[in-house]
Design an enzyme around this catalytic site. Sequence first.
Site, PDB file in Angstrom:
ATOM      1  N   GLY A   1      -3.600  18.166  26.446  1.00 21.41           N
ATOM      2  CA  GLY A   1      -2.797  18.463  25.264  1.00 21.41           C
ATOM      3  C   GLY A   1      -1.901  19.647  25.547  1.00 21.41           C
ATOM      4  O   GLY A   1      -2.115  20.382  26.510  1.00 21.41           O
TER       5      GLY A   1
ATOM      6  N   TYR B   1      -6.443  20.073  29.232  1.00 22.73           N
ATOM      7  CA  TYR B   1      -6.791  20.875  28.047  1.00 22.73           C
ATOM      8  C   TYR B   1      -8.241  20.605  27.640  1.00 22.73           C
ATOM      9  O   TYR B   1      -8.968  21.502  27.220  1.00 22.73           O
ATOM     10  CB  TYR B   1      -5.841  20.512  26.894  1.00 22.73           C
ATOM     11  CG  TYR B   1      -6.075  21.312  25.637  1.00 22.73           C
ATOM     12  CD1 TYR B   1      -5.564  22.600  25.504  1.00 22.73           C
ATOM     13  CD2 TYR B   1      -6.806  20.780  24.569  1.00 22.73           C
ATOM     14  CE1 TYR B   1      -5.774  23.338  24.347  1.00 22.73           C
ATOM     15  CE2 TYR B   1      -7.018  21.511  23.410  1.00 22.73           C
ATOM     16  CZ  TYR B   1      -6.493  22.794  23.307  1.00 22.73           C
ATOM     17  OH  TYR B   1      -6.707  23.526  22.165  1.00 22.73           O
TER      18      TYR B   1
ATOM     19  N   SER C   1      12.852 -13.099  18.663  1.00 24.96           N
ATOM     20  CA  SER C   1      14.049 -13.046  19.509  1.00 24.96           C
ATOM     21  C   SER C   1      13.921 -13.963  20.716  1.00 24.96           C
ATOM     22  O   SER C   1      14.863 -14.126  21.469  1.00 24.96           O
ATOM     23  CB  SER C   1      14.208 -11.612  20.014  1.00 24.96           C
ATOM     24  OG  SER C   1      13.088 -11.282  20.817  1.00 24.96           O
ATOM     25  N   GLY C   2      12.739 -14.528  20.910  1.00 25.95           N
ATOM     26  CA  GLY C   2      12.508 -15.294  22.130  1.00 25.95           C
ATOM     27  C   GLY C   2      11.849 -14.430  23.186  1.00 25.95           C
ATOM     28  O   GLY C   2      11.398 -14.916  24.206  1.00 25.95           O
ATOM     29  N   GLY C   3      11.802 -13.147  22.958  1.00 29.52           N
ATOM     30  CA  GLY C   3      11.196 -12.224  23.922  1.00 29.52           C
ATOM     31  C   GLY C   3       9.686 -12.226  23.825  1.00 29.52           C
ATOM     32  O   GLY C   3       9.121 -12.690  22.836  1.00 29.52           O
ATOM     33  N   VAL C   4       9.060 -11.680  24.866  1.00 21.87           N
ATOM     34  CA  VAL C   4       7.599 -11.777  24.951  1.00 21.87           C
ATOM     35  C   VAL C   4       6.898 -10.963  23.857  1.00 21.87           C
ATOM     36  O   VAL C   4       5.950 -11.450  23.234  1.00 21.87           O
ATOM     37  CB  VAL C   4       7.091 -11.416  26.375  1.00 21.87           C
ATOM     38  CG1 VAL C   4       7.542 -10.059  26.816  1.00 21.87           C
ATOM     39  CG2 VAL C   4       5.589 -11.493  26.471  1.00 21.87           C
ATOM     40  N   ASP C   5       7.384  -9.769  23.550  1.00 21.09           N
ATOM     41  CA  ASP C   5       6.652  -8.909  22.613  1.00 21.09           C
ATOM     42  C   ASP C   5       6.624  -9.483  21.198  1.00 21.09           C
ATOM     43  O   ASP C   5       5.556  -9.588  20.578  1.00 21.09           O
ATOM     44  CB  ASP C   5       7.262  -7.496  22.587  1.00 21.09           C
ATOM     45  CG  ASP C   5       7.311  -6.864  23.968  1.00 21.09           C
ATOM     46  OD1 ASP C   5       6.542  -7.309  24.839  1.00 21.09           O
ATOM     47  OD2 ASP C   5       8.108  -5.944  24.180  1.00 21.09           O
ATOM     48  N   SER C   6       7.798  -9.850  20.689  1.00 23.04           N
ATOM     49  CA  SER C   6       7.808 -10.371  19.315  1.00 23.04           C
ATOM     50  C   SER C   6       7.058 -11.699  19.259  1.00 23.04           C
ATOM     51  O   SER C   6       6.368 -11.993  18.276  1.00 23.04           O
ATOM     52  CB  SER C   6       9.241 -10.521  18.790  1.00 23.04           C
ATOM     53  OG  SER C   6       9.981 -11.443  19.549  1.00 23.04           O
ATOM     54  N   SER C   7       7.141 -12.495  20.322  1.00 26.93           N
ATOM     55  CA  SER C   7       6.463 -13.797  20.308  1.00 26.93           C
ATOM     56  C   SER C   7       4.949 -13.639  20.313  1.00 26.93           C
ATOM     57  O   SER C   7       4.238 -14.338  19.583  1.00 26.93           O
ATOM     58  CB  SER C   7       6.875 -14.632  21.527  1.00 26.93           C
ATOM     59  OG  SER C   7       8.272 -14.729  21.588  1.00 26.93           O
TER      60      SER C   7
END
Length: 529
Positions: free
Chosen positions: A74, A102, A242-248
């Site tokens: 930290g 820390y 969007s077709g992208g991996v994260d949103s899918s």
Amino acid sequence: MRTFAQRLMARPGDRGGGAQKLENVVIIDCGSQFTQLIARRVREMNIHSVVLSWDARRERVAEFSPKGIIISGGPDSVNDPDAIAVDRRVLDMGAPVLGICYGMQLLAKTLGGAVGSGERSEYGVTRVRRSGNSRLMEGLPDELQVLMSHGDRVTSLPEGFRATASTEGGVTAAMEDRAGRFFGLQFHPEVVHTEHGRDILRRFLFDICGCAGDWRLEDWVEGAVADIRRQVGEGRAVCGLSGGVDSSVAAALVNRAIGPRLTCIFVDHGLMRLNEAKHVVASYSGMGLSVRHVDASALFLDRLAGVTDPEKKRRIIGGLFIDVFDAEAAKIGEVDWLLQGTIYPDVIESGHRKGAVLIKSHHNVGGLPEHMKLRLLEPLRDLFKDEVRAIGRLIGVPEDIVDRQPFPGPGLAVRCLGEITRERLDTLREADAIFREELRRAKLYDGIWQSFCVLLPVRTVGVMGDSRTYSEVVALRAVNSQDAMTADWVRIPPEVLDVTAKRICNEVRGVNRVVLDVTSKPPATIEWE
Ligand code: XMP
């Protein structure tokens, strides 16, 4: 703000139907940039971890019956009057405790040692030398290269402790108590720059804490689904795909949890690659998602007509995207949650005060109207990209989506330099499809981070048959990267470049020259605009 892992484990007793007793390691977050990396390393060893804020009381920690406790690094100095401190009683729970940076200084001070400010801070990779026996580092070389980042140092060890490594400058780099309950490392075992860092963590988790390592990604999915159900209750959610991996992957996960109460909106801005919109929508319906496909391409192209300035293009696309998404979301009726595919690298830690990490996320969809009062659902926000891909595979997201190369939100608009017209977009799409086809044929495509064509706003003279041509130029761009922050251009074999260039000039109308981009990032960026 609690992390997803914290929420996931908010009611430890009833997770997974209550029968399954999870083996937990509690990570106490003192505000380090690396806390989620520690959590990831623990996950990699098939052990479940829970990240709790530094101010968690002993009773809270005890809910998880931890097999081990890790106290993170930290930014504070333990000697500051208002420095954050961990509940002293947490150290007496019986579970082995590992303090990192820390966390080590906090351990030393709390248990009766002393911490002083060094004359000079140590930041960066340095060498440490082991001394005497160490349970934590047994079997490791006498000297290790490690990553240090600290200003303070332990100047006097608590009673019953011994130093097990030190730097050339004589700073205690590692300590442990004789009873084998407390361990401290002044360096960061969770980062790749520390040699044998994983071995050290492995020894702590398996040999010292006695973890079995039988937690699986399947367990994560099961827990995440249960948690989303609890969070959303009878509510409804909306998300932009969007077709992208994260949103899918986020949508597939939430679909598992609440089924048709999730509505997905796919805004087709007409700036996708050849046949991409069709493929993406087909993949989504194959996944059982409820998707509203909004073809707004005419609107986008109309508003982009005559615009050549890259920033102006981006602003127009971003603004229109939100308008179209909002209008469609408003048709759904009552909605309570906005699902986003935010992942950990998108999360910017923007500040730290009293151990409370203020987090700002990239919003891929943008702001919905205030009056909708949507709450954010971000089930992937503690995960790294490769973990999201692994989860996607596990829950049946098609391979072409899981493996999809990153694609910019403004799509081909930032690859079609100069004016955007339907004709120029078609030219770019055809050339791009050829490049992709040839990379696939050469079995190179899957190993490349991003590869694409750029249509340049210049014309050059050429000759075809007996005629002079005066046509546009296509640039080939292929880069490898870990995180898109830096990138290297890919050395594509000349034969592949040759056939790609020949095919583009022969098959794509309006192009008579192909060039290769051989710049890395920096100084260039991955996209041309
Ligand atoms: P640059 O060109 O800045 O791009 O090196 C880094 C990464 O980000 C992608 N990119 C975007 N992604 N919206 C996105 O979702 C955008 O506006 C955007 N612009 C660039 C780019 O493809 C690369 O992976």
